[in-house]
Each structure stands twice: as C-alpha cells, then as structure tokens.
Design an enzyme around this catalytic site. Structure first.
Site, mmCIF file in Angstrom:
data_model
loop_
_atom_site.group_PDB
_atom_site.id
_atom_site.type_symbol
_atom_site.label_atom_id
_atom_site.label_comp_id
_atom_site.label_asym_id
_atom_site.label_seq_id
_atom_site.Cartn_x
_atom_site.Cartn_y
_atom_site.Cartn_z
ATOM 1 N N ARG A 185 -9.804 17.304 5.105
ATOM 2 C CA ARG A 185 -10.660 17.551 3.929
ATOM 3 C C ARG A 185 -12.032 18.046 4.376
ATOM 4 O O ARG A 185 -12.534 17.636 5.419
ATOM 5 C CB ARG A 185 -10.828 16.268 3.109
ATOM 6 C CG ARG A 185 -9.608 15.928 2.307
ATOM 7 C CD ARG A 185 -9.758 14.595 1.607
ATOM 8 N NE ARG A 185 -8.822 13.628 2.136
ATOM 9 C CZ ARG A 185 -8.939 12.310 2.019
ATOM 10 N NH1 ARG A 185 -9.970 11.793 1.387
ATOM 11 N NH2 ARG A 185 -8.037 11.510 2.530
ATOM 12 N N HIS B 134 -12.624 4.021 -0.508
ATOM 13 C CA HIS B 134 -12.619 3.144 0.674
ATOM 14 C C HIS B 134 -13.367 1.846 0.393
ATOM 15 O O HIS B 134 -13.867 1.195 1.316
ATOM 16 C CB HIS B 134 -13.343 3.813 1.885
ATOM 17 C CG HIS B 134 -12.553 4.860 2.589
ATOM 18 N ND1 HIS B 134 -13.155 5.955 3.165
ATOM 19 C CD2 HIS B 134 -11.236 4.982 2.831
ATOM 20 C CE1 HIS B 134 -12.237 6.715 3.736
ATOM 21 N NE2 HIS B 134 -11.057 6.139 3.543
ATOM 22 N N ARG C 127 -2.586 -2.064 -3.649
ATOM 23 C CA ARG C 127 -3.753 -1.198 -3.524
ATOM 24 C C ARG C 127 -3.642 -0.078 -4.546
ATOM 25 O O ARG C 127 -2.624 0.594 -4.637
ATOM 26 C CB ARG C 127 -3.802 -0.616 -2.116
ATOM 27 C CG ARG C 127 -4.945 0.314 -1.975
ATOM 28 C CD ARG C 127 -5.102 0.883 -0.600
ATOM 29 N NE ARG C 127 -5.971 2.043 -0.766
ATOM 30 C CZ ARG C 127 -5.745 3.216 -0.205
ATOM 31 N NH1 ARG C 127 -4.716 3.405 0.572
ATOM 32 N NH2 ARG C 127 -6.577 4.201 -0.431
ATOM 33 N N ASN D 257 0.869 -1.172 0.000
ATOM 34 C CA ASN D 257 0.000 0.000 0.000
ATOM 35 C C ASN D 257 0.909 1.226 0.000
ATOM 36 O O ASN D 257 1.458 1.607 1.021
ATOM 37 C CB ASN D 257 -0.895 -0.035 1.247
ATOM 38 C CG ASN D 257 -1.864 1.116 1.280
ATOM 39 O OD1 ASN D 257 -1.819 2.012 0.423
ATOM 40 N ND2 ASN D 257 -2.742 1.114 2.266
ATOM 41 N N GLU E 42 -7.979 -3.594 5.520
ATOM 42 C CA GLU E 42 -7.897 -3.460 4.061
ATOM 43 C C GLU E 42 -6.837 -4.389 3.470
ATOM 44 O O GLU E 42 -7.045 -4.990 2.426
ATOM 45 C CB GLU E 42 -7.594 -2.009 3.686
ATOM 46 C CG GLU E 42 -8.813 -1.129 3.870
ATOM 47 C CD GLU E 42 -8.486 0.339 3.954
ATOM 48 O OE1 GLU E 42 -7.742 0.715 4.887
ATOM 49 O OE2 GLU E 42 -8.968 1.104 3.114
#
Ligand code: ADP
Length: 587
Positions: free
Chosen positions: A227, A166, A78, A7, A373
């Site tokens: 964000r 996600h 990923r 990742n 993940e």
C-alpha cells in the site's frame, strides 16, 4: 476463562486459544487454492484439503478435538471496522450483526469476510458467548481536528472521516510499554509504531489514541508492503488524464501494487534489505522513503501530544529490523531520543518481553515488543464478560462553569505576597470550595471576567474552560483529564495585584467521580469509560459517550460536564444521568 480467538481474512484464518495470558493452541490456514491450503498447527506446517475460508472454519471443531483443546467458554472475533458505533468490545447478537453489516461501505474488503466467519462460528458454537473486537474502536477518542478531512460537507455527512486501524495492536503495545516502564499508560505520551505488512503509527496520549496515521481506510499514512500510504489526492485526476485509469484501477493499485512492492519489487522487507545491502539503488531508496515517512510521523505526533515519553516498535519489521529502527530514530535526538546500538541490535522479545533500547540519558524511552492482537482480543472478551450487569441507578450531574485551580505562587502573583484566598460556598466534594475572589482570563482574541477560583490550592495551576470560551479567548484548549497538563497552552491570568501567563488551559474531559462502593454497585472500574444518557427537560436527551470513571475513596458520586455539554443536553441546573452500556475500556 478459555477464549477462542478468530481472525478471518480473505486469504487466511488465524486461530488462538487463550487461558489467561497463556496461549494453549495456535493454528493458521492460508493460501487457499482449489487444491487445498497450508495449515500450520502449533508451528508445524502441512497441507490440508480446505479450499476456502468456509471449509477451513467448518474444520475447526474437529481440529480442536484432535488436539484435545476443550473447555472453550467464549469466542472473540476480530472485526476491521466498527465505524463510530462500536466504541469497544461488543457481545454479538442478531442486532449487532445487522449494525456491523451496516458498516460494510466503510470496509468493503474486510468486514464481509469477517462477518461470514462470525455467522459460521455462531452456528458451530451456538451456546457460547461471541464477542466482536474492532480495529477502529481504540481511535474513537481522536478529537475532531484529527478525524475531519477538509472536504465538502455533503461528503462528510455521507461518512467520510478518518478512523485509524490496528487499534488492538496499538492499545496492547502502548499498555505493554507502560508496564515495562513501571508506569501507568494514563501518565505517558507514547507513539506506537506498528510496522508489518500493513503499517501505522499512533499517538497515545495519557492512555488514549489522539491520532493515527491510517485514515478513512488503511491506505493513508506510512509506506506499507503493497500500500502506498500518503499520496496527493490530485493523483486521481492526473492518472485519469495521462494514463486513462479509472477510479477502481487507481484504488486497486494503491492497495495492491504500491508501497515496497512498487518501489523495490518485493513487499517483503527482508528481501528489500538484502537487495539494498547488495547495492540495489531502488531497494536503498525504498528503505530511505520508508524510514523517512515513519520518522516524520513520530515528529508530528510528538508535536501533537506536546511532548514524548516513549516510542514502541512492533510488527514484523518493527520487531525484527534493527536497521530500520535505527534509521527511523536517527535525527530524533532533538526530541531527546537516543538509541543504544548494542541494545537495538538483537532485543530478546521472547515471553512477551518489552526491552528498552534507548541510550543512557535518553529522555525518551524506546521499546520493542511483539504485538499480541489475539491475546489482547482474548483479554477484552474476558473483561467484557466478567463485568457484572450494571445496576440502573441515577448519577447526579453537575455542570462546571469556567474556573481555575491556582498554585500558591500564582495566588501571590495575582493577589500579592502572602495573600490567602477566602473560602466561600462549599462544593459537593468534601473539603472543596469556591473562593470569594474572582480573576480574569486573557487570550489573544478576548478576555473573560469574573472567573471562579476553586480551592484548596493545587501544586499546579489548571484553568478549565469550555470550547466556546476557547474561541472567545482565541486559544485552542485540548480536551484533557484533570492534572494532565503537559503541552497545554498558556493563558494570561489577571488578578487585582498582578497577572501572569500560565499553562494548564484545558477543556476538562467529561468524567464521573465516584467511590469504590458506588463504583461496584454501578459495575464500573477506575479508568474505564461508560456511556451516560441524560434525560433533560425539553426533549434534548443526549447520550454522552466515553465518560471516564474516576474512583477514589471518600468521593461523592457526581458526573461533571462543562457548559457547552450542558447546553447541548438542554440542562439548566441539576440533572440526572443513567448508564446505557457497560464500561468498555480499561486503561
Ligand atoms: P502482518 O502485518 O501481515 O501481520 P508482519 O507483522 O508479520 O505482517 O510483518 C511482515 C513484515 O515483517 C514483512 O515485510 C517482513 O519482511 C518483515 N520482517 C520479518 N522479519 C524481518 C527481519 N528479520 N528483518 C526485516 N524485516 C522483517
């Protein structure tokens, strides 16, 4: 199969090695500077000399050797954005790299870095299988009404649409929640709430994502660490006129200087919660906004799915902040959701546990679990590589016109007490027939006459129409698998002896019925999705993506599409299809 998961981000590289469910190695490089970086190996932190991502990747083989990690057979990568092209995990070759590269305008910050890591890893381990797993794939089942922005056609044609991110996390936690409840994800309406530095909510209806709060980019939706989440796009004009900011300055600030950081001075929820507890009004407001925005999405997604069975919290905040979970759930009692304060206080999440924290009597389950993940990426890699290559054989395609399956009560309401339908022509599936009787359907805009009734009777009435029929009736029928009828609209069924309004109006999701023997020959499993090319006369060949496989003993293999789909493919009467890729997703 031992899988190494990569990742890569611009400021970090996370690695995991998995043997089945078991993680056998874990490492992370972050905070790259010209002097070196932080390296964490199996929880132990040290300084390392690597100044950037490339140097860190180059050091991975030695790091694995040093810790006696051998026997890796595949590498999972990923990838942030797969556009509309990548509907599931994909084995990487040069063509796939070129296709991922073509998606760069959609994720200019993330994909190039991740691709760089893919290229380096392929050079380091040329003999291993490399598989890309995309954050966006899970959401490609979202219907057009959820993915389409109401903007000029030229913008949409250029690729502007909602995607959602996600995906690996939402898919994992929704499946984990279903497992914890002892049910199949394909029987549940779940809202997955991932609250980490990035945050998003996702409506997972009967195993498929139907909406999620991030959009074209990971900026839309919930309040995040740095964000903004949802902002009126009118802000661009206002900020340009009033503050003289240009587009890139505004965009940069919405990504990096907004969210909790802007509201409370720290992007870290632990700091914000501490300051709020000390009386800091800005931190208190930030927490209120964060919880309120999340709660609004939970309510919206319960409405989008026509009901709610479970909410699952994950991500650093979702997993660890009992008070944030409490604030989000407060006020959702009207949905039948009630939290148990004791269970919510400190749920034990060790060993991938997924404890339930709702109160006794709550109609909606509330679950907390760690997202995994990397584990999910390893699982997807294994599933993709373990699947045998499909045998190219043709699949008979049947076109379903509008029809109803009636319950015994509805037969009586339409045809009179004790009425028995008259079986007419048999269908291909053993024991199924078309009745000689017909009924009409009525909606607010129009009426459809001579609608076929298929027997035998079912416990619950189901009315299957095409999208075009929906417009003729003036009703918005959702695309659903047969039998998944909760929250579907009412339609009036009219027979010779009476009429009744009945829910169960759907556009049937395209699917292939098959039996275990044919499924094995095709290399597909129950609940998986495949892509099917239909070679039609007249040159209107079409590939239907995401066709659901339904396996049951004694069934004759047949793909079912509706009349709109058949017209789009230029099919009149019989047609044949062929698999074009292996199955991608198992629910
Ligand atoms: P990422 O999205 O980068 O993977 P994480 O999922 O680790 O991030 O989430 C990071 C967020 O979780 C931070 O805002 C952090 O403050 C928050 N967090 C971690 N532990 C707690 C806690 N005990 N209470 C509140 N927030 C927490």
């Amino acid at each position: 199969m031992r899988v190494l998961v990569f990742n890569a981000g611009s400021s970090s590289l996370k690695l995991g090695v998995f043997d089945g469910k078991r993680q056998v190695f874990k490492a992370g490089f972050d905070r790259f500077t010209p002097e070196g970086c932080d390296l964490t190996v199996v929880g132990v932190k040290s300084r390392a000399p690597h100044r950037d991502l490339a140097a860190a990747i180059a050091a991975v083989p030695a790091l694995l050797d040093q810790h006696d990690v051998a026997g890796i057979e595949a590498v999972g990568h990923r990838l942030a954005h797969g556009g509309v092209e990548f509907t599931g995990p994909t084995r990487i070759d040069d063509d796939v790299i070129a296709e991922i590269e073509a998606q760069t305008p959609l994720a200019p910050l993330h994909n190039p870095v991740m691709l760089h890591a893919v290229r380096m890893a392929r050079d380091l381990w040329p003999a291993l299988a490399h598989v890309a797993v995309f954050d966006t794939s899970f959401h490609l089942t979202n219907p057009a009404r959820a993915t389409t922005y109401a903007v000029p056609a030229t913008w949409r044609e250029a690729g502007l649409r909602r995607f959602g991110f996600h995906g690996t996390s939402h898919k994992y936690v929704a499946e984990r929640a279903a497992e914890a409840l002892g049910q199949k994800a394909s029987d549940l309406r779940i809202i997955s709430v991932h609250l980490g530095n990035g945050a998003s909510a996702c409506a997972v209806q009967y195993g498929r994502s139907i909406d999620s709060s991030m959009g074209m980019t990971p900026l839309e939706g919930l309040v995040m660490g740095t964000r903004s989440g949802d902002v009126d796009p009118g802000a661009f004009g206002f900020l340009q006129r009033e503050l003289g900011l240009d587009v890139s300055a505004i965009e940069g600030a919405l990504y990096a200087d907004s969210g909790l950081k802007a509201l409370a001075g720290s992007s870290d929820m632990r700091d914000v919660e501490e300051r709020a507890a000390e009386g800091d009004a800005a931190a208190q407001l930030a927490i209120n906004i964060y919880a309120y925005r999340t709660r609004k999405y939970v309510g919206a997604y319960a409405a989008a799915m026509g009901g709610l069975d479970a909410v699952v919290f994950t991500g650093g905040i979702g997993e660890n902040s009992a008070s944030m979970r409490r604030r989000i759930c407060d006020g959702l009692e009207f949905l039948g959701l009630m939290l148990d304060d004791d269970r919510n206080r400190a749920p034990d999440l060790s060993d991938q546990a997924a404890p339930q924290i709702q109160a006794q009597g709550s109609r909606v389950a509330v679950i907390v679990t760690e997202t995994a993940e990397q584990l999910m990426i390893a699982r997807e890699v294994r599933q993709l590589l373990a699947r045998p290559a499909p045998i190219q054989r043709s699949i008979p395609v049947a076109v379903s016109g509008r029809h109803v399956h009636l319950s015994a009560e509805v037969v009586e309401a339409l045809f009179g007490p004790d009425y028995q339908l008259t079986p007419g022509a048999p269908l291909r599936q053993p024991g199924n027939w078309v009745a000689q009787e017909r009924i009409a359907l009525e909606g607010p805009k129009g009426r459809l006459d001579r609608v076929a009734i298929l027997g035998p009777m079912r416990p619950r009435t189901q009315t299957e129409i095409s999208r075009t029929d929906g417009f003729a009736l003036g009703l918005d029928a959702p695309v659903r698998d047969s039998g998944k009828l909760d929250g579907t609209p009412l339609v009036r069924l009219v027979g010779p002896a009476g009429s009744c309004a009945c829910d169960g109006l759907i556009v049937a999701a395209r699917h292939i019925h098959t039996n275990p023997v044919d499924a094995e020959a095709l290399g597909v499993e129950d609940g998986s999705f495949v892509n099917v090319r239909i070679a039609a006369p007249g040159g209107r060949d079409l590939v239907f993506h995401r066709v659901l496989i339904r396996v049951a003993p004694g069934i004759v293999m047949e793909m079912h599409i509706d009349t709109d789909e058949a017209n789009a493919a230029g099919i009149a009467g019989a047609a044949e299809g062929a698999l074009v890729t292996t199955a991608t997703t198992v629910l």
